[in-house]
Scaffold this motif. Structure first.
Motif, PDB file in Angstrom:
ATOM      1  N   ARG A   1     -13.224  88.559  55.532  1.00 13.96           N
ATOM      2  CA  ARG A   1     -14.028  89.687  55.063  1.00 13.96           C
ATOM      3  C   ARG A   1     -15.470  89.518  55.526  1.00 13.96           C
ATOM      4  NH1 ARG A   1     -14.554  89.601  48.674  1.00 13.96           N
ATOM      5  NH2 ARG A   1     -16.235  91.030  49.227  1.00 13.96           N
ATOM      6  N   ARG A   2     -16.227  90.605  55.443  1.00 11.59           N
ATOM      7  CA  ARG A   2     -17.635  90.539  55.843  1.00 11.59           C
ATOM      8  C   ARG A   2     -18.370  89.525  54.970  1.00 11.59           C
ATOM      9  NH1 ARG A   2     -21.482  94.248  58.205  1.00 11.59           N
ATOM     10  NH2 ARG A   2     -23.592  93.705  57.541  1.00 11.59           N
ATOM     11  N   PRO A   3     -19.035  88.541  55.578  1.00 10.12           N
ATOM     12  CA  PRO A   3     -19.743  87.529  54.780  1.00 10.12           C
ATOM     13  C   PRO A   3     -20.944  88.117  54.063  1.00 10.12           C
ATOM     14  CG  PRO A   3     -20.241  87.268  57.117  1.00 10.12           C
ATOM     15  CD  PRO A   3     -19.160  88.303  57.027  1.00 10.12           C
ATOM     16  N   ARG A   4     -21.309  87.523  52.967  1.00 10.90           N
ATOM     17  CA  ARG A   4     -22.447  87.993  52.196  1.00 10.90           C
ATOM     18  C   ARG A   4     -23.723  87.208  52.477  1.00 10.90           C
ATOM     19  NH1 ARG A   4     -20.091  89.476  46.137  1.00 10.90           N
ATOM     20  NH2 ARG A   4     -18.495  90.959  46.838  1.00 10.90           N
ATOM     21  N   ASP A   5     -23.576  85.953  52.897  1.00 14.53           N
ATOM     22  CA  ASP A   5     -24.781  85.157  53.164  1.00 14.53           C
ATOM     23  C   ASP A   5     -25.296  85.441  54.567  1.00 14.53           C
ATOM     24  OD1 ASP A   5     -23.922  82.410  54.931  1.00 14.53           O
ATOM     25  OD2 ASP A   5     -22.315  83.529  53.944  1.00 14.53           O
TER      26      ASP A   5
ATOM     27  N   THR B   1     -24.059  83.264  57.780  1.00 16.27           N
ATOM     28  CA  THR B   1     -22.728  83.565  58.304  1.00 16.27           C
ATOM     29  C   THR B   1     -22.692  84.948  58.938  1.00 16.27           C
ATOM     30  OG1 THR B   1     -21.810  82.223  56.502  1.00 16.27           O
ATOM     31  CG2 THR B   1     -20.260  83.548  57.760  1.00 16.27           C
ATOM     32  N   GLN B   2     -23.448  85.884  58.398  1.00 17.16           N
ATOM     33  CA  GLN B   2     -23.569  87.202  59.030  1.00 17.16           C
ATOM     34  C   GLN B   2     -24.139  87.054  60.437  1.00 17.16           C
ATOM     35  OE1 GLN B   2     -25.886  89.853  56.608  1.00 17.16           O
ATOM     36  NE2 GLN B   2     -24.483  89.743  54.866  1.00 17.16           N
TER      37      GLN B   2
ATOM     38  N   ASP C   1     -29.012  91.369  64.565  1.00 16.11           N
ATOM     39  CA  ASP C   1     -28.560  90.642  63.379  1.00 16.11           C
ATOM     40  C   ASP C   1     -28.615  89.134  63.546  1.00 16.11           C
ATOM     41  OD1 ASP C   1     -27.749  92.838  61.628  1.00 16.11           O
ATOM     42  OD2 ASP C   1     -26.245  93.250  63.151  1.00 16.11           O
TER      43      ASP C   1
ATOM     44  N   GLU D   1     -33.942  88.605  56.124  1.00 16.00           N
ATOM     45  CA  GLU D   1     -33.927  89.633  55.097  1.00 16.00           C
ATOM     46  C   GLU D   1     -35.230  90.430  55.072  1.00 16.00           C
ATOM     47  OE1 GLU D   1     -31.480  90.592  53.494  1.00 16.00           O
ATOM     48  OE2 GLU D   1     -30.050  88.956  53.328  1.00 16.00           O
TER      49      GLU D   1
ATOM     50  N   GLY E   1     -15.730  97.930  53.266  1.00 13.61           N
ATOM     51  CA  GLY E   1     -16.544  96.720  53.205  1.00 13.61           C
ATOM     52  C   GLY E   1     -17.104  96.304  54.542  1.00 13.61           C
TER      53      GLY E   1
ATOM     54  N   THR F   1     -22.682  98.979  55.868  1.00 17.77           N
ATOM     55  CA  THR F   1     -23.719  98.615  54.909  1.00 17.77           C
ATOM     56  C   THR F   1     -24.420  99.814  54.318  1.00 17.77           C
ATOM     57  OG1 THR F   1     -25.369  98.437  56.686  1.00 17.77           O
ATOM     58  CG2 THR F   1     -24.199  96.426  56.063  1.00 17.77           C
TER      59      THR F   1
END
Length: 375
Positions: free
Chosen positions: A76-80, A83-84, A149, A154, A220, A223
């Motif tokens: 799945r798409r990573p949240r951190d 890893t993104q 990316d 952030e 998911g 964004t």
């Protein structure tokens, strides 16, 4: 039988010479991750046809992170963020290679342009990006744009590629913006629920008052969701660029007859690159609170902001920084370049110009450095 009436917005979109097309991750990838070649080729077919008809095309494409999931065996798409960025570094190569091959079927060359928010916030970067796009288009290439990316943090991220597309549309001087996703149009609410009404035309900001737009989709993989697309459409249209919002599966009709989806009319005047950068692209470092008279002068009569009309100051900024101008109701009504440091202003606010020391008898924000915002 009379022909259906086509709105001016749709006519403008259909005949636009230079266009920006944005496509989301969910329109290019599978739920398991990885690019869907058939979807990507179908999009390129439509873009190539528009180019063959004489338009210059800029593509803003999401999908790098999603395309990197399968190769890295991520479910799945990573949240951190780390890893993104790792997924993006793998997926961006896959994405660029796929576009190069697909456009190559039409003998079209693509150029990859990776941007961070810093590239439009910093004035020098903004101008350099303009020159790069201009040269790519002059050489007959199709710029393929994505947020960088792999290196964006952030603090310097666009947040979604819809906003990036709106900024790029103005940066390149586009005549129209296309926002393609997995939803066929803008609806008054969630289109999966009863009672949601399709909105075909948006002639003014009031036409979307009360619209309940959702965030990221169920896949998911993306964004932004419809909320970010609506915000991007309003941003572009308020700066003089008509917008067509529809699904990627309707790209062929969207890029020819433009008789699908939701059309947003250009509601504002086309701003110069500098004024658009000032109003929408760069970050604000503080706020100036205005009384009603100052709001009327700044927004209604396009006058400079004087100390007498200021009721309060927020933030820590220097002369030359961009600040927001806020009404008594808390609404941001304009942005501009401050003529004073924040530390200088408390002793000046509310005072008439003739009551100030001679060296301080100047505008707090000059009219030439001030951009009223769409309300």
């Amino acid at each position: 039988m009379t022909a259906p009436v086509v709105s001016q917005a749709r006519q403008a979109v259909a005949s636009a010479n230079r266009i920006v097309v944005k496509v989301g991750s969910s329109s290019l990838t599978t739920a398991e991750g990885g690019l869907d070649p058939a979807r990507l080729d179908a999009l390129v077919d439509a873009l190539a046809a528009r180019a063959a008809a004489g338009s210059q095309v800029v593509l803003v494409s999401s999908g790098a992170i999603a395309a990197g999931l399968a190769p890295l065996k991520l479910s799945r798409r990573p949240r951190d963020l780390a890893t993104q960025q790792a997924a993006a570094s793998v997926g961006q190569l896959t994405l660029a290679h796929a576009y190069a091959n697909s456009f190559g079927r039409y003998s079209l060359t693509v150029g990859q342009v990776l941007l961070t928010a810093d590239d439009v916030v910093r004035r020098a970067h903004y101008r350099n990006a303009q020159r790069t796009f201009s040269r790519l288009l002059a050489l007959g290439a199709v710029p393929v744009v994505n947020e960088n990316d792999t290196v964006a943090t952030e603090e310097i991220r666009f947040g979604d590629n819809d906003r990036l597309a709106a900024l790029v549309a103005h940066l390149v001087g586009a005549d129209a913006l296309f926002l393609l996703s997995d939803v066929d149009a803008l609806y008054s609410g969630d289109p999966r629920k009863p009672g949601a009404v399709r909105i075909a035309e948006v002639a003014s900001a009031s036409d979307v008052d009360g619209v309940k737009a959702g965030t990221a989709g169920a896949s998911g993989l993306g964004t932004g969701g419809m909320a970010s697309k609506l915000a991007a459409a309003r941003l572009a249209s308020s700066a003089g660029i008509p917008v067509l919002l529809t699904s990627a599966t309707e790209a062929g009709r969207a890029l020819t007859s433009a008789d699908v989806g939701t059309a947003f009319a250009a509601t504002g005047s086309r701003l110069t690159a500098r004024r658009f950068w000032l109003g929408y692209a760069t970050d604000a470092n503080g706020r100036l609170h205005l009384d009603d008279g100052a709001v009327a002068a700044v927004v209604g009569r396009r006058r400079s902001l004087l100390a007498a009309g200021i009721t309060g100051v927020d933030g820590d900024f220097e002369a030359g920084d961009v600040v927001e101008l806020v009404s008594l109701a808390g609404e941001v009504v304009a942005r501009g370049v401050a003529g004073y440091d924040s530390a200088e202003l408390p002793s000046l606010i509310g005072r008439k110009t003739h009551d100030l020391p001679e060296e301080q008898r100047r505008e707090v924000v000059h009219a030439d450095d001030l951009v009223p915002l769409a309300r």
